[in-house]
Design a protein around this motif. Structure first.
Motif, short mmCIF file in Angstrom:
data_model
loop_
_atom_site.label_atom_id
_atom_site.label_comp_id
_atom_site.label_asym_id
_atom_site.label_seq_id
_atom_site.Cartn_x
_atom_site.Cartn_y
_atom_site.Cartn_z
N LEU A 25 43.95 4.40 69.47
CA LEU A 25 42.71 5.41 69.44
C LEU A 25 43.29 6.87 69.34
O LEU A 25 42.61 7.71 68.65
CB LEU A 25 41.67 5.16 70.74
CG LEU A 25 40.80 3.98 70.45
CD1 LEU A 25 40.06 3.92 71.84
CD2 LEU A 25 39.78 4.68 69.44
N LEU A 75 38.34 -3.65 65.72
CA LEU A 75 39.12 -3.96 67.14
C LEU A 75 39.33 -2.58 67.89
O LEU A 75 39.20 -2.72 69.21
CB LEU A 75 40.34 -4.79 67.07
CG LEU A 75 40.11 -6.18 66.41
CD1 LEU A 75 41.48 -6.74 66.35
CD2 LEU A 75 39.33 -6.86 67.73
N ILE A 76 39.40 -1.50 67.10
CA ILE A 76 39.90 -0.46 67.91
C ILE A 76 38.53 0.45 68.26
O ILE A 76 38.74 0.80 69.46
CB ILE A 76 40.90 0.44 66.97
CG1 ILE A 76 42.15 -0.32 66.69
CG2 ILE A 76 41.54 1.72 67.82
CD1 ILE A 76 42.91 -1.08 67.58
N GLU A 88 30.89 -4.11 73.01
CA GLU A 88 31.58 -3.21 72.09
C GLU A 88 30.73 -2.36 71.24
O GLU A 88 30.99 -1.35 70.78
CB GLU A 88 32.66 -3.73 71.54
CG GLU A 88 33.78 -4.11 72.88
CD GLU A 88 35.07 -4.83 72.06
OE1 GLU A 88 35.98 -4.84 72.97
OE2 GLU A 88 35.42 -5.30 71.02
N ARG A 92 42.21 -12.33 73.90
CA ARG A 92 42.89 -11.00 73.83
C ARG A 92 44.37 -10.96 74.66
O ARG A 92 43.85 -11.17 75.98
CB ARG A 92 42.10 -9.80 73.80
CG ARG A 92 40.83 -9.76 72.86
CD ARG A 92 40.22 -8.44 72.91
NE ARG A 92 39.18 -8.22 72.01
CZ ARG A 92 38.41 -7.42 72.15
NH1 ARG A 92 38.27 -6.48 72.81
NH2 ARG A 92 37.23 -7.19 71.07
N ARG A 150 45.13 -0.59 72.68
CA ARG A 150 44.06 -0.07 72.14
C ARG A 150 43.81 1.52 72.21
O ARG A 150 43.44 2.34 71.46
CB ARG A 150 42.71 -0.60 72.30
CG ARG A 150 41.39 -0.28 71.59
CD ARG A 150 40.20 -0.69 71.63
NE ARG A 150 39.80 -1.14 73.09
CZ ARG A 150 38.79 -2.03 73.16
NH1 ARG A 150 38.36 -2.60 72.36
NH2 ARG A 150 38.73 -2.40 74.53
N GLU A 151 44.13 1.80 73.60
CA GLU A 151 44.03 3.43 73.83
C GLU A 151 45.26 4.20 73.12
O GLU A 151 44.82 5.54 72.58
CB GLU A 151 44.23 3.62 75.30
CG GLU A 151 42.99 3.19 76.04
CD GLU A 151 41.71 3.81 75.69
OE1 GLU A 151 41.95 4.96 75.51
OE2 GLU A 151 40.71 3.10 75.62
N PHE A 159 46.07 -5.52 75.57
CA PHE A 159 45.06 -5.34 74.32
C PHE A 159 44.60 -3.86 74.74
O PHE A 159 44.61 -3.10 73.92
CB PHE A 159 44.15 -6.29 73.87
CG PHE A 159 43.41 -6.01 72.94
CD1 PHE A 159 43.82 -6.03 71.71
CD2 PHE A 159 42.15 -5.44 73.13
CE1 PHE A 159 43.16 -5.60 70.45
CE2 PHE A 159 41.18 -4.88 72.04
CZ PHE A 159 41.89 -5.00 70.92
N ASP A 160 44.08 -3.70 75.81
CA ASP A 160 43.19 -2.41 76.35
C ASP A 160 44.16 -1.13 76.01
O ASP A 160 43.87 -0.29 75.66
CB ASP A 160 42.42 -2.58 77.59
CG ASP A 160 41.21 -3.67 77.30
OD1 ASP A 160 40.96 -3.86 76.27
OD2 ASP A 160 40.83 -4.18 78.49
#
Length: 646
Positions: A390, A246-247, A297, A378, A386-387, A382-383
């Protein structure tokens, strides 16, 4: 001091260049020395991103005592299975014959001085444990028996070799492949379907994209509710996290648990190409935006992390810092601190960590694999989260990347990009750029090669799978651009494959060091026989009907096995159903086909081809004749839906 493998391009062989073992690459010199010095052979087959290959390198091949035994008594050969799939297939068959079960990697084979197999295994521990013999004891035992000319050992080796050398069997009978084959496939799939998380196993789970593709076609053809449940439950569960990253994006090789959550962490180009193509197609055909997002993705991950100068690398390792999954997993305290430092409140941080299943005790060796209960929906945060995650990964050692470029695997990824291009033209251009780069690399003088290390010259000649997969990628390029150059290249791939690998319905993977028969079953990815039939059927309606006859003869040759157990041959099954229902051809000028592309992309009949001609209107044709002349794209879509409605 490095051994002979220092001079090899293969990243896998390079990983073993500092072993104390006197390794040879696969070569005549090694076999000649084994014969003249009357030494048994030890042949080890693996690949660079394989966890258990790393474990055997560390536990066995770096062991000085074991190396001394091998160097004194054996000639030792290392093989990269990705570089030489023909050799790998041969020794996989040896393992299956000797052990009555499928093999894996590393594959460890002991042979007589003249290459007759004696023993085959996979990972072997350095020393015996209980009743399980270790590598030290096994290598000593075989060396002693070979030196003593043990009659029972050599008799057994003779019998094994005789079985391996027996002429390829002829098809016993031809079975009719009709529409009842679909019901048989669905019933057999239901028997092995795991109803809770989807997929087709109650233990280790491989994605089996080829089976899911077949189910998708069945849904589109017949609206079968059982096929739809197996398909959608599997697709929806596979991408919730764990096996799907997912990442970073991209799928790992397979899941070690039944719920798709604990992966074998290596990422392969062929897996991601196949996933990308399937999720893009399923998202469009089933109108599911979450599937389409996964395809995007995957494509962005592969073009961002796994591509250089237009060429796709082959794989990313499972291990970093000597352990699995360190790069991919998260420590609870570190993740919590990072979220707080990036401005998330304490309450929100707790909610986020709980939703991603990140806990103090962890779900993988004390660390955490992130996953979502409902991946199709989601959370709005979420976005941004995720950053943050990351950024934690970027501070770590990135897993080793095998920068070998393989024709068949690259073609799978390019096909996925073309499929995405039906919804977003930017991916069509990425696919064309990648296809042109691949041609420049693997067809430098016109002849096709199987693989080569990036920034070097490819050295391994092409196999059937390379011609088949590259040919189908050329078909997709033609149908995306209407440029006849691509269609001519597809025809060239088929013509050479027919000349080099075809014999009265039977297909061979290779006719080099080994004359290796192609397997109609699907293993790691769709078998080359099903893919070459796919190519022949496309050319049969786009170029010349004679290709369709070759496809039919192939289906007849394998029909007995296919009729009995279609679930074992899902991609070949798919082509048999395609042959039975027939392709539909839309003919028009390139400009008119471009106008119709958005409408055609939404047509659910799975076997629609397009061909650029000089027709003023749209012509709809079957394999034998045309049946409609239409003026607008809307009429085309409506006519196809009416003619091929479920």
């Amino acid at each position: 001091m490095p051994n002979r493998l220092e001079l090899e391009d293969s990243p896998y062989l390079q990983q073993h260049k500092d072993n104390p073992i006197d390794w040879y690459p696969w070569c005549d010199e090694a076999f000649e020395r084994a014969r003249t010095e009357d030494r048994p052979l030890f042949i080890s087959v693996g690949y660079s991103t394989c966890h258990w290959c790393h474990a055997m390198e560390r536990d066995v091949f770096s062991n000085e005592k074991i190396a001394a035994i091998l160097n004194e008594h054996y000639i030792c050969i290392k093989v990269d299975r990705e570089e030489r799939p023909d050799i790998d297939k041969y020794y996989q068959e040896v393992h299956h014959l000797l052990n009555r079960k499928p093999s894996g990697w590393p594959t460890s084979v002991f042979c007589t001085p003249d290459k007759r197999p004696i023993f085959a295994g996979t990972y072997i521990t350095p020393n015996s444990r209980g009743e399980k013999i270790g590598f030290t004891e096994l290598s000593k035992l075989i060396a002693t028996k070979v030196a003593q000319k043990d009659k029972s050992l050599f008799k057994s080796a003779d019998e094994i070799q005789a079985y391996l050398d027996k002429p390829a069997s002829q098809a016993i009978e031809v079975k009719q492949l009709n529409a009842t084959l679909i019901q048989r496939f669905v019933k057999q799939a239901l028997r092995i379907f795991e109803p809770n998380s989807g997929g087709f196993s109650n233990d280790l789970k491989f994605p089996q994209i080829y089976t899911l593709n077949a189910l998708l076609d069945i849904v589109l053809l017949q609206n079968n509710p059982y096929a739809e449940k197996m398909l959608t439950q599997t697709l929806s569960t596979m991408h919730r996290g764990g096996m799907y990253d997912l990442i970073d994006g991209g799928f790992c090789r397979y899941s070690t648990d039944v719920d798709w959550l604990i992966p074998r962490f290596e990422k392969m180009t062929f897996d991601n190409g196949l996933h990308c193509e399937l999720y893009a197609r399923a998202g469009r055909m089933l109108n599911d935006a979450s599937y389409s997002l996964i395809a995007i993705e995957i494509a962005d991950f592969m073009t961002g992390k796994m591509q250089e100068d237009g060429l796709f690398y082959s794989a990313i390792d499972a291990d970093t810092e000597g352990a699995q999954g360190i790069y991919y997993t998260f420590d609870y305290d570190t993740a919590k601190t990072a979220l707080l430092e990036h401005g998330f409140s304490a309450d929100d941080t707790e909610t986020i960590l709980a939703t991603l299943h990140v806990t103090p005790e962890g779900n993988f060796m004390g660390r955490n694999i992130v996953w979502l209960e409902a991946p199709g929906d989601r959370p709005e945060w979420f976005d941004a989260v995720r950053e943050v995650l990351l950024s934690l990964r970027e501070a770590r050692e990135y897993p080793f990347i095998d920068k070998k470029v393989q024709t068949s695997w690259s073609a799978m990824m390019i096909r996925g990009l073309f499929e995405l291009g039906k919804s977003d033209s930017s991916y069509t251009q990425k696919a064309i750029d990648a296809l042109e780069a691949l041609m420049d690399f693997v067809m430098p003088q016109g002849a096709l090669f199987h693989s080569g290390l990036i920034h070097s010259s490819p050295k391994v000649g092409a196999f059937l799978e390379d011609y088949a997969y590259l040919g189908t990628a050329f078909i997709k390029a033609y149908e995306a651009t209407y440029d006849n150059v691509w269609l001519m290249q597809a025809q060239r791939m088929a013509d050479f494959a027919l000349e080099a690998f075809y014999e009265n319905g039977r297909w061979y993977l290779s006719r080099g060091d080994f004359t290796t028969e192609a397997d109609p079953a699907d293993a790691l990815y769709p078998g080359s026989i099903g893919v070459i039939v796919d190519l022949l059927l496309s050319l049969g309606i786009l170029r010349d009907e004679s290709y369709r006859q070759f496809a039919f003869t192939t289906l007849q040759f394998y029909s007995a096995n296919l009729a009995k157990a279609p679930i074992s041959y899902p991609h070949l099954f798919n082509q048999a159903i395609r042959y039975r229902f027939e392709d539909l051809l839309v003919k028009a000028s390139a400009d008119k086909l471009a106008d119709a592309a958005p409408s055609l992309a939404e047509v659910t009949y799975p076997y629609v081809r397009v061909k650029a001609t000089h027709n003023k209107n749209y012509m709809l044709c079957g394999t034998q004749s045309c049946f409609a002349q239409l003026k607008t794209p809307v009429e085309i879509a409506d006519t196809i839906r009416e003619k091929f409605s479920n």
